[in-house]
Design a protein around this motif. Sequence first.
Motif, PDB file in Angstrom:
ATOM      1  N   TYR A  37      84.726  80.203   0.821  1.00  0.00           N
ATOM      2  CA  TYR A  37      84.201  78.834   1.393  1.00  0.00           C
ATOM      3  C   TYR A  37      84.999  77.552   0.528  1.00  0.00           C
ATOM      4  O   TYR A  37      85.182  76.795   1.162  1.00  0.00           O
ATOM      5  N   GLN A  38      84.984  78.146  -0.569  1.00  0.00           N
ATOM      6  CA  GLN A  38      85.352  77.127  -1.600  1.00  0.00           C
ATOM      7  C   GLN A  38      86.619  76.608  -1.190  1.00  0.00           C
ATOM      8  O   GLN A  38      87.169  75.060  -1.046  1.00  0.00           O
ATOM      9  N   GLU A  41      87.255  74.772   2.079  1.00  0.00           N
ATOM     10  CA  GLU A  41      86.662  73.235   1.308  1.00  0.00           C
ATOM     11  C   GLU A  41      87.763  72.199   0.796  1.00  0.00           C
ATOM     12  O   GLU A  41      87.803  71.455   1.795  1.00  0.00           O
TER      13      GLU A  41
END
Length: 86
Positions: A37-38, A41
């Motif tokens: 997820y990071q 992003e």
Amino acid sequence: LHAIEGSTLMISIALIVYARRKIVNMPYDGDRLSAMYQVKEVLDFSVAILPSIILSAIMHTLSLVPTILNISGVISYPVCCIFYFS
């Protein structure tokens, strides 16, 4: 100004390449979902900001053209002001 924009552009492109490689080579363990997820992003932000960096560099470069033409004597100062401020 161009050095700052150029380095920002290169860093943004490097982040896009790094994030894409990192997503492909992400190990399968318990922290994979939060790490993915990071990285996603970072990739999304870098892709989103890239067009504005490119457009800013183009606009700053085009804004120098009337001034350079005025300094070299190709156009007069009033014509330079018309081109620059329009």
